[in-house]
Design a protein around this motif. Sequence first.
Motif, PDB file in Angstrom:
ATOM      1  N   GLY A  14      25.880  48.180  41.404  1.00 13.15           N
ATOM      2  CA  GLY A  14      25.287  48.100  42.739  1.00 13.15           C
ATOM      3  C   GLY A  14      26.169  47.432  43.761  1.00 13.15           C
ATOM      4  O   GLY A  14      25.675  46.906  44.757  1.00 13.15           O
ATOM      5  N   GLY A  15      27.483  47.436  43.533  1.00 12.69           N
ATOM      6  CA  GLY A  15      28.408  46.830  44.483  1.00 12.69           C
ATOM      7  C   GLY A  15      28.645  45.350  44.246  1.00 12.69           C
ATOM      8  O   GLY A  15      29.369  44.706  45.010  1.00 12.69           O
ATOM      9  N   SER A  16      28.075  44.793  43.196  1.00 12.11           N
ATOM     10  CA  SER A  16      28.206  43.353  42.925  1.00 12.11           C
ATOM     11  C   SER A  16      29.443  43.082  42.067  1.00 12.11           C
ATOM     12  O   SER A  16      29.493  43.463  40.892  1.00 12.11           O
ATOM     13  CB  SER A  16      26.960  42.829  42.218  1.00 12.11           C
ATOM     14  N   VAL A  17      30.433  42.436  42.657  1.00 10.97           N
ATOM     15  CA  VAL A  17      31.646  42.092  41.913  1.00 10.97           C
ATOM     16  C   VAL A  17      31.342  41.075  40.808  1.00 10.97           C
ATOM     17  O   VAL A  17      31.820  41.235  39.676  1.00 10.97           O
ATOM     18  CB  VAL A  17      32.745  41.574  42.867  1.00 10.97           C
ATOM     19  N   PRO A  18      30.575  40.017  41.065  1.00 10.49           N
ATOM     20  CA  PRO A  18      30.277  39.063  39.979  1.00 10.49           C
ATOM     21  C   PRO A  18      29.591  39.723  38.785  1.00 10.49           C
ATOM     22  O   PRO A  18      29.920  39.430  37.630  1.00 10.49           O
ATOM     23  CB  PRO A  18      29.360  38.040  40.659  1.00 10.49           C
ATOM     24  N   LYS A  19      28.642  40.634  39.043  1.00  4.90           N
ATOM     25  CA  LYS A  19      27.944  41.296  37.939  1.00  4.90           C
ATOM     26  C   LYS A  19      28.899  42.203  37.167  1.00  4.90           C
ATOM     27  O   LYS A  19      28.871  42.265  35.940  1.00  4.90           O
ATOM     28  CB  LYS A  19      26.772  42.113  38.479  1.00  4.90           C
ATOM     29  N   ALA A  20      29.784  42.913  37.900  1.00  2.83           N
ATOM     30  CA  ALA A  20      30.758  43.784  37.237  1.00  2.83           C
ATOM     31  C   ALA A  20      31.700  42.961  36.363  1.00  2.83           C
ATOM     32  O   ALA A  20      32.041  43.367  35.249  1.00  2.83           O
ATOM     33  CB  ALA A  20      31.541  44.579  38.277  1.00  2.83           C
ATOM     34  N   ALA A  21      32.140  41.809  36.874  1.00  2.00           N
ATOM     35  CA  ALA A  21      33.026  40.948  36.094  1.00  2.00           C
ATOM     36  C   ALA A  21      32.355  40.513  34.800  1.00  2.00           C
ATOM     37  O   ALA A  21      32.971  40.505  33.726  1.00  2.00           O
ATOM     38  CB  ALA A  21      33.423  39.729  36.928  1.00  2.00           C
ATOM     39  N   GLU A  22      31.065  40.185  34.878  1.00  3.36           N
ATOM     40  CA  GLU A  22      30.318  39.755  33.684  1.00  3.36           C
ATOM     41  C   GLU A  22      30.240  40.882  32.666  1.00  3.36           C
ATOM     42  O   GLU A  22      30.455  40.674  31.467  1.00  3.36           O
ATOM     43  CB  GLU A  22      28.908  39.325  34.091  1.00  3.36           C
ATOM     44  N   GLU A  23      29.953  42.113  33.138  1.00  3.92           N
ATOM     45  CA  GLU A  23      29.806  43.234  32.207  1.00  3.92           C
ATOM     46  C   GLU A  23      31.145  43.664  31.624  1.00  3.92           C
ATOM     47  O   GLU A  23      31.205  44.181  30.502  1.00  3.92           O
ATOM     48  CB  GLU A  23      29.130  44.411  32.919  1.00  3.92           C
ATOM     49  N   LEU A  24      32.240  43.472  32.378  1.00  6.45           N
ATOM     50  CA  LEU A  24      33.566  43.821  31.873  1.00  6.45           C
ATOM     51  C   LEU A  24      34.156  42.729  30.985  1.00  6.45           C
ATOM     52  O   LEU A  24      35.200  42.928  30.367  1.00  6.45           O
ATOM     53  CB  LEU A  24      34.522  44.091  33.047  1.00  6.45           C
ATOM     54  N   GLY A  25      33.487  41.558  30.957  1.00  5.83           N
ATOM     55  CA  GLY A  25      33.999  40.447  30.157  1.00  5.83           C
ATOM     56  C   GLY A  25      35.205  39.793  30.792  1.00  5.83           C
ATOM     57  O   GLY A  25      36.061  39.233  30.089  1.00  5.83           O
ATOM     58  N   LEU A  26      35.278  39.835  32.140  1.00  7.76           N
ATOM     59  CA  LEU A  26      36.401  39.247  32.881  1.00  7.76           C
ATOM     60  C   LEU A  26      35.929  38.018  33.650  1.00  7.76           C
ATOM     61  O   LEU A  26      34.791  37.981  34.130  1.00  7.76           O
ATOM     62  CB  LEU A  26      36.960  40.249  33.890  1.00  7.76           C
ATOM     63  N   PRO A  27      36.794  37.008  33.816  1.00  4.85           N
ATOM     64  CA  PRO A  27      36.472  35.930  34.747  1.00  4.85           C
ATOM     65  C   PRO A  27      36.339  36.512  36.154  1.00  4.85           C
ATOM     66  O   PRO A  27      37.091  37.419  36.534  1.00  4.85           O
ATOM     67  CB  PRO A  27      37.687  34.990  34.646  1.00  4.85           C
ATOM     68  N   ARG A  28      35.383  36.005  36.915  1.00  5.41           N
ATOM     69  CA  ARG A  28      35.132  36.547  38.246  1.00  5.41           C
ATOM     70  C   ARG A  28      36.381  36.523  39.121  1.00  5.41           C
ATOM     71  O   ARG A  28      36.707  37.507  39.789  1.00  5.41           O
ATOM     72  CB  ARG A  28      34.011  35.744  38.929  1.00  5.41           C
ATOM     73  N   GLN A  29      37.090  35.416  39.109  1.00  3.49           N
ATOM     74  CA  GLN A  29      38.274  35.303  39.960  1.00  3.49           C
ATOM     75  C   GLN A  29      39.373  36.267  39.526  1.00  3.49           C
ATOM     76  O   GLN A  29      40.159  36.737  40.348  1.00  3.49           O
ATOM     77  CB  GLN A  29      38.796  33.855  39.959  1.00  3.49           C
ATOM     78  N   SER A  30      39.447  36.578  38.231  1.00  2.00           N
ATOM     79  CA  SER A  30      40.444  37.548  37.768  1.00  2.00           C
ATOM     80  C   SER A  30      40.161  38.927  38.353  1.00  2.00           C
ATOM     81  O   SER A  30      41.078  39.641  38.780  1.00  2.00           O
ATOM     82  CB  SER A  30      40.446  37.618  36.234  1.00  2.00           C
ATOM     83  N   LEU A  31      38.874  39.312  38.378  1.00  2.00           N
ATOM     84  CA  LEU A  31      38.526  40.614  38.950  1.00  2.00           C
ATOM     85  C   LEU A  31      38.789  40.628  40.450  1.00  2.00           C
ATOM     86  O   LEU A  31      39.309  41.621  40.984  1.00  2.00           O
ATOM     87  CB  LEU A  31      37.058  40.938  38.653  1.00  2.00           C
ATOM     88  N   TYR A  32      38.449  39.542  41.139  1.00  5.42           N
ATOM     89  CA  TYR A  32      38.764  39.465  42.569  1.00  5.42           C
ATOM     90  C   TYR A  32      40.270  39.610  42.804  1.00  5.42           C
ATOM     91  O   TYR A  32      40.724  40.304  43.723  1.00  5.42           O
ATOM     92  CB  TYR A  32      38.287  38.134  43.162  1.00  5.42           C
TER      93      TYR A  32
END
Length: 445
Positions: free
Chosen positions: A415-433
């Motif tokens: 739904g456009g949520s970067v924090p949620k995507a990071a959680e589902e991908l198993g990535l730290p949020r800042q790494s995905l950013y």
Amino acid sequence: MSEGQATRKEDLSKLLSLRLVGAQVSVLSGPDAGRLLQVGATGVLIGTGSACDLCLTDTLASRRHVELRPEVDGLRVTDLGSLNGTAIGGVRVHEVVLTDDAQLRIGESLLLIRLTRDGTDLLLSPRRRFGSALAESPAMRHVFDLLEKAAASDVTVLLEGDSGTGKDILANALHEESRRKEGPIVVVDCGAIPEQLVESELFGHERGAFTGALTLRKGAFESADGGTLFLDEVGELPLEAQPKLLRALESRSFRRVGGTQTIRVDVRVVAATNRKLKEAVRRREFREDLFYRLAVVHVSVPRLADRPEDVLPLAESFLRRITGDEKAVVSGELARLLRSYDWPGNARELRNVVERFATFERADPRVLFDGGGGSPSHATSIFDGLENLPYHESKRRVMELYHREVLPRAIERCGGSVPKAAEELGLPRQSLYRMLNQLRDGETP
């Protein structure tokens, strides 16, 4: 004005507008019974995802279930590959044009589609280029018409559209078309700012305002004085920060964090989001007063799949930019492949495909496409040709493709949520950013 001039002006006006059917959708039964929605000129998306105009709570409906799009001769209903399908009169349909009222069955929900007498005029720009944005399609030329009119004033503009549709390009073009073009354009990615630093990013801070504030720092509003402030992914702005943004928009003034002086600025604000903010307001995920303050001019940017006339002109523009050959053209097998694809990643995905074509010099679907949704059935491999390259170069290209294609899709699925995507991908949020910022800057994460 002479009679002949008036006639020519009227004829031109007719050429630059389309009369589309009007429609209304209401939920007759199901978990969301009673919901009502007008179908605008750019259509509506129905499903359970936060990017939908009519967001259902029906657990048997898909995230992006069905799209309703007005046309000159009727209302086009398109099932978007939903799991449980869309039915009219007990018949499952993929795509149909309604010329009369009808009932749609979606999961456990029954929707009434009513065509109205009052149609919608879709006004078109005579231009095929707005800044570096290109368009042949009526849908995109309508966007150009809205932005041309907005450019003549300082009204706040909200751009809504899927990831990859070019909202940032349109925001830059709007700035260049405005009287502020000699001033700065400052970009703030609202989804990439740690929550505790949002206020400092927007308004700046005084030295010593908080731990780590070693010097005075100007914020985005102050830096954009005399120009344009582009708030990208504004739908990701935390609720706690939204009242402060609203006050700054209304008064064009603010205080730095830790400061006592009121600073006034002359700033035009353009915001963009891949979420449907009206639906976010209904779900209390976004402030209603801030939404209306941002959406003085509300522009829906269409998906590339909804403007197939633009595919080849855009591809040719990308090809010329990538190769440096101003005479490069898209033709033959490549043109056929591009026309047959439905572009779930929009113009960004098209650019990536053209880059692969320029790199491998092959119009082979197994090289150009990654086998994602809507790709030609024989596009099953991204590895063809890599056996001719050194291992590290092959690995770099595969990982680049993963980052460019998979990360945006994961975010869209959430739904456009970067924090949620990071959680589902198993990535730290800042790494995905960080990866997303590198992609925007044209770097390989």
